[in-house]
Scaffold this motif. Structure first.
Motif, PDB file in Angstrom:
ATOM      1  N   LYS A  87     -32.570   2.976 -17.354  1.00  0.00           N
ATOM      2  CA  LYS A  87     -32.212   3.364 -18.718  1.00  0.00           C
ATOM      3  C   LYS A  87     -30.865   2.762 -19.116  1.00  0.00           C
ATOM      4  O   LYS A  87     -30.704   2.228 -20.220  1.00  0.00           O
ATOM      5  CB  LYS A  87     -32.155   4.885 -18.838  1.00  0.00           C
ATOM      6  N   SER A  88     -29.910   2.852 -18.211  1.00  0.00           N
ATOM      7  CA  SER A  88     -28.571   2.322 -18.491  1.00  0.00           C
ATOM      8  C   SER A  88     -28.618   0.819 -18.732  1.00  0.00           C
ATOM      9  O   SER A  88     -27.966   0.297 -19.645  1.00  0.00           O
ATOM     10  CB  SER A  88     -27.627   2.638 -17.327  1.00  0.00           C
TER      11      SER A  88
ATOM     12  N   ASN B  54     -25.271  -2.176 -13.269  1.00  0.00           N
ATOM     13  CA  ASN B  54     -26.618  -1.646 -13.047  1.00  0.00           C
ATOM     14  C   ASN B  54     -27.450  -2.534 -12.137  1.00  0.00           C
ATOM     15  O   ASN B  54     -28.220  -2.040 -11.308  1.00  0.00           O
ATOM     16  CB  ASN B  54     -27.315  -1.438 -14.390  1.00  0.00           C
TER      17      ASN B  54
ATOM     18  N   HIS C  72     -32.432   6.309 -13.799  1.00  0.00           N
ATOM     19  CA  HIS C  72     -31.204   6.355 -14.609  1.00  0.00           C
ATOM     20  C   HIS C  72     -30.626   4.952 -14.794  1.00  0.00           C
ATOM     21  O   HIS C  72     -30.198   4.588 -15.901  1.00  0.00           O
ATOM     22  CB  HIS C  72     -30.168   7.265 -13.951  1.00  0.00           C
TER      23      HIS C  72
ATOM     24  N   GLU D 267     -23.254  15.048 -21.849  1.00  0.00           N
ATOM     25  CA  GLU D 267     -24.518  14.689 -22.488  1.00  0.00           C
ATOM     26  C   GLU D 267     -24.744  15.483 -23.769  1.00  0.00           C
ATOM     27  O   GLU D 267     -25.276  14.970 -24.759  1.00  0.00           O
ATOM     28  CB  GLU D 267     -25.671  14.909 -21.513  1.00  0.00           C
TER      29      GLU D 267
ATOM     30  N   GLU E 232     -25.825   7.316 -18.214  1.00  0.00           N
ATOM     31  CA  GLU E 232     -26.985   7.061 -17.360  1.00  0.00           C
ATOM     32  C   GLU E 232     -26.559   6.346 -16.070  1.00  0.00           C
ATOM     33  O   GLU E 232     -27.100   6.621 -14.996  1.00  0.00           O
ATOM     34  CB  GLU E 232     -28.027   6.225 -18.103  1.00  0.00           C
TER      35      GLU E 232
END
Length: 231
Positions: free
Chosen positions: A67-68, A84, A64, A30, A45
């Motif tokens: 967001k991804s 996702n 997460h 990151e 993410e």
């Protein structure tokens, strides 16, 4: 290059159950990612979501993956969107949000229909079908769950995907065990309940055989734990 190295290392450590090492690798990763590098952020993410799930932090895992997914949609990366949707579906299922879980899995399947039938995409299809089975299992629809696990198992064997085959055998075994346990508790059909327990034992044993051959430590520990519950 360094970003990919840390990302790959973190993923491998996570798969081996070394969660602290994986977290350290992702933190290092990151720190190297530019704010404008949406692709790297999307994959990070996604990995952080899987790590949070492995640590039992389902709410953080969903954050997460949300967001991804946002990055993946911005990038028009359908494969990562699928990943996702699959993970979000499974997490919603664990939280008892079965309607949301089914919607996420169906979104993944819809996207997969438009992608080439490569081994990677068929792997993703197996995973989402397995997760959809787990959603039905979590709502006590054991028959429908079994249908999905069997379908995933068949596809995984056709494309020789040992990871998904192992998971399908294990989830099928869990499903049969819970179905048999429900029959026993309802005092309905003791003979059928015993048969289901035996079939559960056979399926989890097959999963353990694959996990042993491939040195998949997480699947080994989880399988042994499940097998002990059947006994």
């Amino acid at each position: 290059e360094h970003v990919n190295t840390w990302m790959t290392l973190g993923f491998m450590l996570m798969r081996q159950g070394e969660l602290q090492g994986a977290e350290n690798a992702f933190v290092n990763c990151e720190q190297l990612i530019e704010e404008s590098d949406y692709e790297a952020l999307a994959y990070l993410e996604n990995n952080l979501g899987q790590l949070a799930y492995a640590k039992g932090q389902w709410g953080i895992a969903l954050q997460h993956h949300n967001k991804s997914l946002g990055y993946a949609i911005e990038l028009k990366n359908e494969a990562l969107q699928v990943s996702n949707y699959i993970n979000r579906g499974f997490l919603h299922s664990l939280r008892g949000q079965h309607t949301y879980a089914i919607q996420q899995c169906e979104s993944a399947i819809s996207l997969l229909k438009n992608l080439p039938k490569t081994k990677d995409n068929l792997h993703r299809l197996c995973v989402v079908i397995t997760y959809l089975g787990s959603t039905y299992r979590h709502s006590s629809d054991y028959e429908k769950a079994s249908e999905h696990y069997q379908k995933s198992l068949q596809i995984s064997q056709d494309i020789i995907d040992l990871e998904v085959e192992c998971e399908a055998y294990q989830q099928l075994g869990i499903n049969l065990h819970l179905q048999g346990r429900a029959l026993r508790r309802q005092e309905r059909d003791f003979l059928e309940a015993c048969k289901l327990q035996y079939d559960a034992w056979k399926n989890i044993t097959k999963a353990l055989e694959i996990a042993y051959r491939t040195n998949w430590s997480i699947a080994l520990s989880d399988g042994l734990n499940r097998l002990a519950k059947i006994y």
